[in-house]
Design an enzyme around this catalytic site. Structure first.
Site, mmCIF file in Angstrom:
data_model
loop_
_atom_site.group_PDB
_atom_site.id
_atom_site.type_symbol
_atom_site.label_atom_id
_atom_site.label_comp_id
_atom_site.label_asym_id
_atom_site.label_seq_id
_atom_site.Cartn_x
_atom_site.Cartn_y
_atom_site.Cartn_z
ATOM 1 N N CYS A 1 0.908 -1.189 -0.001
ATOM 2 C CA CYS A 1 -0.108 0.021 -0.070
ATOM 3 C C CYS A 1 0.826 1.279 -0.117
ATOM 4 O O CYS A 1 1.364 1.646 0.944
ATOM 5 C CB CYS A 1 -0.855 0.115 1.119
ATOM 6 S SG CYS A 1 -1.676 1.384 1.403
ATOM 7 N N CYS B 1 0.013 3.770 2.476
ATOM 8 C CA CYS B 1 0.121 3.593 3.815
ATOM 9 C C CYS B 1 1.722 3.698 3.983
ATOM 10 O O CYS B 1 2.100 4.225 4.987
ATOM 11 C CB CYS B 1 -0.327 2.125 4.279
ATOM 12 S SG CYS B 1 -2.032 1.892 3.501
ATOM 13 N N ASP B 2 2.281 2.788 3.237
ATOM 14 C CA ASP B 2 3.857 2.703 3.655
ATOM 15 C C ASP B 2 4.832 3.455 2.854
ATOM 16 O O ASP B 2 6.007 3.607 3.056
ATOM 17 C CB ASP B 2 4.221 1.052 3.539
ATOM 18 C CG ASP B 2 3.383 0.144 4.298
ATOM 19 O OD1 ASP B 2 2.902 0.970 5.264
ATOM 20 O OD2 ASP B 2 3.184 -0.900 4.170
HETATM 21 P P1 FAD Z 1 -10.990 -6.292 5.729
HETATM 22 O O1 FAD Z 1 -10.109 -5.424 6.508
HETATM 23 O O2 FAD Z 1 -10.215 -7.056 4.402
HETATM 24 O O3 FAD Z 1 -12.017 -7.170 6.458
HETATM 25 C C1 FAD Z 1 -12.596 -8.176 5.823
HETATM 26 C C2 FAD Z 1 -13.346 -9.068 7.048
HETATM 27 O O4 FAD Z 1 -14.111 -10.057 6.430
HETATM 28 C C3 FAD Z 1 -12.372 -9.936 8.010
HETATM 29 O O5 FAD Z 1 -12.765 -9.773 9.320
HETATM 30 C C4 FAD Z 1 -12.462 -11.190 7.471
HETATM 31 O O6 FAD Z 1 -11.887 -12.103 7.984
HETATM 32 C C5 FAD Z 1 -13.760 -11.164 6.923
HETATM 33 N N1 FAD Z 1 -14.125 -12.341 5.856
HETATM 34 C C6 FAD Z 1 -13.502 -12.378 4.718
HETATM 35 N N2 FAD Z 1 -14.323 -13.591 4.005
HETATM 36 C C7 FAD Z 1 -15.432 -13.902 5.052
HETATM 37 C C8 FAD Z 1 -16.128 -14.967 5.110
HETATM 38 N N3 FAD Z 1 -16.433 -15.682 3.966
HETATM 39 N N4 FAD Z 1 -17.134 -15.016 6.080
HETATM 40 C C9 FAD Z 1 -16.933 -14.488 7.350
HETATM 41 N N5 FAD Z 1 -16.010 -13.310 7.244
HETATM 42 C C10 FAD Z 1 -15.009 -13.223 6.217
HETATM 43 N N6 FAD Z 1 -5.227 1.298 5.275
HETATM 44 C C11 FAD Z 1 -5.257 2.505 5.660
HETATM 45 O O7 FAD Z 1 -6.039 3.455 5.825
HETATM 46 N N7 FAD Z 1 -3.733 2.845 6.356
HETATM 47 C C12 FAD Z 1 -2.841 1.862 6.401
HETATM 48 O O8 FAD Z 1 -1.758 2.207 6.811
HETATM 49 C C13 FAD Z 1 -3.010 0.594 5.824
HETATM 50 N N8 FAD Z 1 -2.128 -0.231 5.686
HETATM 51 C C14 FAD Z 1 -2.317 -1.377 5.308
HETATM 52 C C15 FAD Z 1 -1.400 -2.525 5.336
HETATM 53 C C16 FAD Z 1 -1.539 -3.897 4.921
HETATM 54 C C17 FAD Z 1 -0.356 -4.611 4.799
HETATM 55 C C18 FAD Z 1 -2.450 -4.173 4.095
HETATM 56 C C19 FAD Z 1 -3.009 -5.524 3.817
HETATM 57 C C20 FAD Z 1 -3.572 -3.190 3.919
HETATM 58 C C21 FAD Z 1 -3.620 -1.742 4.592
HETATM 59 N N9 FAD Z 1 -4.461 -0.848 4.541
HETATM 60 C C22 FAD Z 1 -4.454 0.422 5.406
HETATM 61 C C23 FAD Z 1 -5.603 -1.143 3.833
HETATM 62 C C24 FAD Z 1 -6.810 -1.264 4.904
HETATM 63 O O9 FAD Z 1 -6.287 -2.501 5.865
HETATM 64 C C25 FAD Z 1 -7.999 -1.800 4.255
HETATM 65 O O10 FAD Z 1 -8.472 -0.764 3.269
HETATM 66 C C26 FAD Z 1 -9.375 -2.028 5.445
HETATM 67 O O11 FAD Z 1 -8.828 -3.110 6.425
HETATM 68 C C27 FAD Z 1 -10.550 -2.884 4.486
HETATM 69 O O12 FAD Z 1 -11.427 -2.839 5.520
HETATM 70 P P2 FAD Z 1 -12.664 -3.794 5.104
HETATM 71 O O13 FAD Z 1 -13.357 -3.821 6.334
HETATM 72 O O14 FAD Z 1 -13.236 -3.587 4.003
HETATM 73 O O15 FAD Z 1 -12.135 -5.210 4.853
#
Ligand code: FAD
Length: 304
Positions: free
Chosen positions: A132, A135-136
């Site tokens: 990202c 982020c990084d």
């Molecule tokens: P996710 O965080 O992907 O959460 C998805 C959820 O759904 C999880 O709980 C997962 O277990 C669950 N799930 C998936 N499939 C199923 C299923 N079939 N049944 C039940 N549960 C399921 N963003 C920033 O703003 N700042 C940062 O510094 C930053 N750094 C990052 C660093 C890394 C290494 C990564 C990978 C991402 C980073 N991001 C950052 C991006 C940020 O983490 C994501 O945009 C954010 O977490 C998205 O949120 P979400 O809730 O949509 O999905």
């Protein structure tokens, strides 16, 4: 049955659940891994009002905030299918065989970065291998980095990083970059970016941290090595929608299409966060999306 059932326990899901529960309606949340991608993050510096925090700490406070409400939390449960029954009620089937019923569902199962699978990628995650740039990027200020991938996200990342780091090397497997022309023009105008097309990355090298990248120049077949301290992998995102057999409308890469209210093509089914076709994937955006979808679901409930 639930009024709102949230599938996914990342920032979008947590926010959806809290906004729903605050309406006094029956809310449940199912998560394979509460916290989501945030659990894999080291430092978070762009969640506005929190200057700096760490992923696991941020995930713990997400969970703590959700627990503060009357919300059924079903953690470590994977959803395996979703259907609507004859009475118009959603039925969410879990891997453990259980079936949960709800009047509305908010899908927030997130996404994952597509990985190259080359040696070193897994080993040096958070030790120089990053996904990202928003982020990084700042962690690599003044250093040399590579971007793997010459599509829109790779070229945007390279342009973004060029303003922060010393030098950027873009590695694209195909013979030409795939990004939009305007992005390519902008990229080529930058003095500290070098583009290598026809470059097949074979290894990310390092000791404690990343110290270089090895690729094969596909035209000559020769192996090349570049010394650098960071590698951004930008070969796409995969939405976690494979488990869904409903005919909810998605774009060509499987992201769920939503409108301004977070509604999908199926009435009563909402989506939020990285699993949707929204263009930028960030914590703050996912949380806003989650709030929006919960309010959309509440509106739907009072009208139906
Ligand atoms: P996710 O965080 O992907 O959460 C998805 C959820 O759904 C999880 O709980 C997962 O277990 C669950 N799930 C998936 N499939 C199923 C299923 N079939 N049944 C039940 N549960 C399921 N963003 C920033 O703003 N700042 C940062 O510094 C930053 N750094 C990052 C660093 C890394 C290494 C990564 C990978 C991402 C980073 N991001 C950052 C991006 C940020 O983490 C994501 O945009 C954010 O977490 C998205 O949120 P979400 O809730 O949509 O999905």
């Amino acid at each position: 049955p639930y009024d709102v059932l949230v599938v996914g326990g990342g920032p979008a899901g947590a926010s959806s659940a809290i906004y729903s529960a605050r309406k006094g309606i029956r809310t449940g949340i199912v998560a394979e891994r509460f916290g989501g991608q945030v659990l894999d993050t080291m430092t978070i510096e762009n969640f506005i009002s929190v200057k700096s925090t760490e992923g696991p700490k941020f995930a713990a406070s997400l969970e703590e905030h959700v627990k503060d409400y009357d919300i059924d939390i079903m953690n470590l449960q994977r959803a395996k299918d979703l259907r609507k029954n004859d009475e118009g009620m959603f039925e969410l089937e879990l891997d453990n065989g259980g079936v949960l019923k709800s009047k509305t569902v908010i899908l927030s199962t997130g996404a994952r970065w597509r990985e190259t699978g080359v040696p070193g990628e897994e080993e040096f995650k958070n030790k120089g291998v990053a996904f990202c740039p928003h982020c990084d990027g700042p962690l690599f200020e003044g250093k040399d980095v590579a971007v793997i991938g010459g599509g829109n996200s790779g070229v945007e990342a390279a342009i973004d990083l060029a303003g922060i780091v010393q030098n950027v090397t873009v590695l694209e497997f195909a013979d030409t970059l795939k990004a939009d022309d305007v992005l390519q023009e902008r990229l080529h105008s930058l003095p500290n970016v070098e583009v290598k097309t026809g470059a097949q990355t074979t290894e990310i090298t390092g000791d404690e941290n990343v110290n270089g990248i090895t690729y094969i120049d596909r035209a000559s077949g020769e192996e090349q090595h570049v010394d650098l301290e960071g590698v951004f992998v930008q070969i796409g995102l995969v939405p976690n929608t494979e488990w869904l057999s409903t005919d909810v409308e998605t774009n060509k890469i499987g992201e769920i299409i939503t409108d301004k209210h977070g509604s999908t093509s199926i009435p009563g089914l909402f989506a939020a966060g990285d699993v949707t076709d929204s263009p930028h994937n960030q914590i703050i955006i996912s949380m806003g999306d989650g709030a929006n979808a919960a309010l959309g679901a509440f509106d739907y409930l009072i009208r139906n």
